[in-house]
Design an enzyme around this catalytic site. Structure first.
Site, mmCIF file in Angstrom:
data_model
loop_
_atom_site.group_PDB
_atom_site.id
_atom_site.type_symbol
_atom_site.label_atom_id
_atom_site.label_comp_id
_atom_site.label_asym_id
_atom_site.label_seq_id
_atom_site.Cartn_x
_atom_site.Cartn_y
_atom_site.Cartn_z
ATOM 1 N N LYS A 1 0.834 -1.211 0.000
ATOM 2 C CA LYS A 1 0.000 0.000 0.000
ATOM 3 C C LYS A 1 0.866 1.257 0.000
ATOM 4 O O LYS A 1 0.637 2.174 -0.794
ATOM 5 C CB LYS A 1 -0.921 -0.041 1.226
ATOM 6 N N SER A 2 1.846 1.308 0.886
ATOM 7 C CA SER A 2 2.698 2.507 0.977
ATOM 8 C C SER A 2 3.384 2.772 -0.364
ATOM 9 O O SER A 2 3.457 3.910 -0.832
ATOM 10 C CB SER A 2 3.783 2.306 2.034
ATOM 11 N N ARG B 1 -8.526 12.335 12.022
ATOM 12 C CA ARG B 1 -7.096 12.086 12.264
ATOM 13 C C ARG B 1 -6.264 13.372 12.249
ATOM 14 O O ARG B 1 -6.584 14.334 11.561
ATOM 15 C CB ARG B 1 -6.578 11.055 11.245
ATOM 16 N N SER C 1 7.794 9.438 11.628
ATOM 17 C CA SER C 1 6.620 9.304 10.761
ATOM 18 C C SER C 1 7.037 9.411 9.306
ATOM 19 O O SER C 1 7.486 10.460 8.834
ATOM 20 C CB SER C 1 5.593 10.397 11.068
ATOM 21 N N GLN D 1 5.042 9.338 6.881
ATOM 22 C CA GLN D 1 4.096 10.176 6.144
ATOM 23 C C GLN D 1 4.522 11.637 6.206
ATOM 24 O O GLN D 1 4.496 12.343 5.193
ATOM 25 C CB GLN D 1 2.686 10.000 6.706
ATOM 26 N N ASP E 1 2.392 -0.945 11.945
ATOM 27 C CA ASP E 1 1.115 -1.386 11.381
ATOM 28 C C ASP E 1 0.826 -2.858 11.693
ATOM 29 O O ASP E 1 -0.296 -3.327 11.495
ATOM 30 C CB ASP E 1 1.099 -1.177 9.855
ATOM 31 N N LYS F 1 -4.275 5.972 14.600
ATOM 32 C CA LYS F 1 -4.333 5.299 13.286
ATOM 33 C C LYS F 1 -5.795 5.288 12.811
ATOM 34 O O LYS F 1 -6.581 6.101 13.260
ATOM 35 C CB LYS F 1 -3.745 3.894 13.399
ATOM 36 N N ARG G 1 -6.044 2.034 17.973
ATOM 37 C CA ARG G 1 -5.789 0.589 17.898
ATOM 38 C C ARG G 1 -5.444 -0.017 19.251
ATOM 39 O O ARG G 1 -5.664 -1.219 19.455
ATOM 40 C CB ARG G 1 -4.675 0.304 16.878
ATOM 41 N N ARG H 1 -7.164 -3.356 9.910
ATOM 42 C CA ARG H 1 -6.161 -4.218 10.557
ATOM 43 C C ARG H 1 -6.700 -4.839 11.852
ATOM 44 O O ARG H 1 -6.273 -5.934 12.233
ATOM 45 C CB ARG H 1 -4.879 -3.434 10.814
#
Ligand code: S3P
Length: 441
Positions: free
Chosen positions: A27-28, A128, A172, A174, A323, A350, A354, A396
């Site tokens: 995905k990334s 988020r 991070s 991202q 993750d 997330k 989670r 997830r």
């Protein structure tokens, strides 16, 4: 297209897993492939693309910015690059769906454009935190507003950003990637310093597009104004999706379970180390790669059932397994003794909280645990109870508790599973093929 996923699953208890198979593309890497290809000059050919909802949202956003994207097969994509200055103004807000990566990286793409744009998402994404990206981009000169730190993100395009030196407050990928993407069209040098290694797919891929970038002592630097050149990219299977079967195998593979063509970038494979520390029997059979140190390393991974021992998770492994921690917690719940994880507060922001979601699920399954502000303490047990799990719409969490059924004494029902298609289209079929007794309701 794979069949739409059901809203709920029932997974019957027990059973074993085995077989040889792969999982969908990373995905990334798929998000990054689309974005860098869009900014490049010339065409890019992508194979192994993840045709999951998150990456399709990124593809739609880029199409709304005037990028021509063709998908002759579900996992094969041609992107007709527009060049750094070739995007056009969208006519509507760009809907990034459930994808945090899509939204945060697009902030870096959009901040230096000569037009305004707005980013929105689904209910989870709209909750988020986005200031972690907006704040450093503002220091580059970007004009961005959030709503109390959250989307919608309103960007007033500012073509003359300035490079900055920025130290990330938390590891991070991202945030790092958004700043590097903005830095590509900024004046001067952008240097991002990481407190601990995070996934380096952006850095590797930028080099594949011909960008010069240096990585030294946790600092990643690039000069603005470089041209990206279209290329070919083979996306490996997603380690994060393989993770569910690695844990399933560690719990219930009487004969080896083999996963093929899995990306084993060392910034992603903390779970392998964690399972090995617990005593799991795992073999990693590296496959040769062709394009030197920019390539994403790939391997086949074999796992077998064996006794697992609870561990204290070394904090350095947390960002490298971030993750995978939901399914790691299931392994911990089945291990002998206690497992202790700290330094994982990021899990609270997330797709769901989670830590809270896993704690609630473990409570339902009768697993003794303590929920901490930044982690969990779990006392493993040989067998779990069954019961109802609320996935909180988090892919997830849903998949992790499906794996838990292998050690349950009664069925596990999991609510709100449709978001599994964001990262793992075809999970149900894959899980059944491996041996999980999963029925969509
Ligand atoms: C990702 C980075 C990680 C990870 C996410 C994907 C990426 O997030 O949890 O699923 O593709 O860069 P953070 O950057 O928030 O740690």
């Amino acid at each position: 297209m794979s069949a739409p996923l059901a809203r709920r699953w029932r997974v019957l208890p027990g059973g074993t897993v085995s077989g040889t198979f792969t999982v969908p593309g990373d995905k990334s890497i798929s998000h990054r492939a689309l974005m860098l290809a869009a900014l490049a000059e010339g065409q890019t050919h992508i194979t192994g693309f993840l045709a999951g909802e998150d990456c399709l949202a990124t593809a739609r956003a880029l199409a709304a910015l005037g990028v021509r994207i063709e998908r002759p097969a579900a996992t094969e994509v041609w992107v007709h690059g527009q060049g750094a200055a070739g995007l056009s103004a969208p006519t509507q807000p760009l809907d990034m769906g459930n994808a945090g990566t899509g939204m945060r990286l697009m902030m870096g793409v959009l901040a230096p454009q000569p037009f305004d744009s707005t980013l929105i998402g689904d209910a989870s994404l709209m909750r988020r935190p986005m200031e972690r990206v907006a704040a450093p981009l503002r220091r580059m000169g970007a004009r961005i507003t959030t709503q109390e730190g959250r989307p919608p993100i309103r960007i007033q395009g500012t073509p003359q950003l300035n490079g900055i030196e920025y130290t990330l407050p938390v590891a991070s990928a991202q945030v790092k990637s958004a700043l590097l993407l903005a830095g590509l069209s900024a004046r001067g040098r952008t240097a991002v310093s990481e407190p601990a290694p995070s996934r380096d797919h952006t850095e590797r891929m930028l080099r594949n597009f011909g960008v010069q970038l240096s990585q030294r002592d946790g600092v990643i630097e690039l000069e603005g104004g470089q041209t990206l050149h279209g290329t070919t990219l083979a996306v490996p299977a997603d380690f994060s999706s393989a993770a569910f079967f690695l844990v399933a195998g560690a719990l219930a593979a009487e004969r080896a379970l083999r996963l093929t063509n899995i990306g084993i970038n060392p910034t992603r494979t903390g779970l392998l180390e964690l399972l090995q520390l617990m005593g799991a029997e795992i073999r990693v059979l590296a496959r040769p790669t062709t394009s030197g140190h920019n390539a994403e390393p790939v391997a086949d991974i074999e796992v077998r059932r064996g006794p697992l021992q609870g561990i204290t998770v070394p904090e350095r492994l947390v960002p490298l397994a971030i993750d995978e921690l939901p399914v790691f917690f299931i392994a911990a719940a089945a291990a002998h003794g206690e497992t202790f994880v700290r330094g994982a507060a990021e899990l609270r922001v997330k797709e769901s909280d989670r830590l809270a979601a896993v704690a609630a699920g473990l409570g339902m399954l009768g697993v003794e645990h303590e929920l901490l502000a930044d982690g969990l303490r779990i006392r493993g047990r040989p067998e779990f109870a069954g019961g109802h799990i609320d996935s909180l719409g988090d892919h997830r969490i849903a998949m992790a508790f499906a794996v838990a059924a292998l050690r349950a004494s009664a069925p596990i029902e999991i609510d709100d599973v449709s978001n599994v298609s964001t990262s793992f289209p075809g999970f149900e079929e894959c899980a059944r093929r491996a041996g999980l007794r999963l029925t969509a309701l």
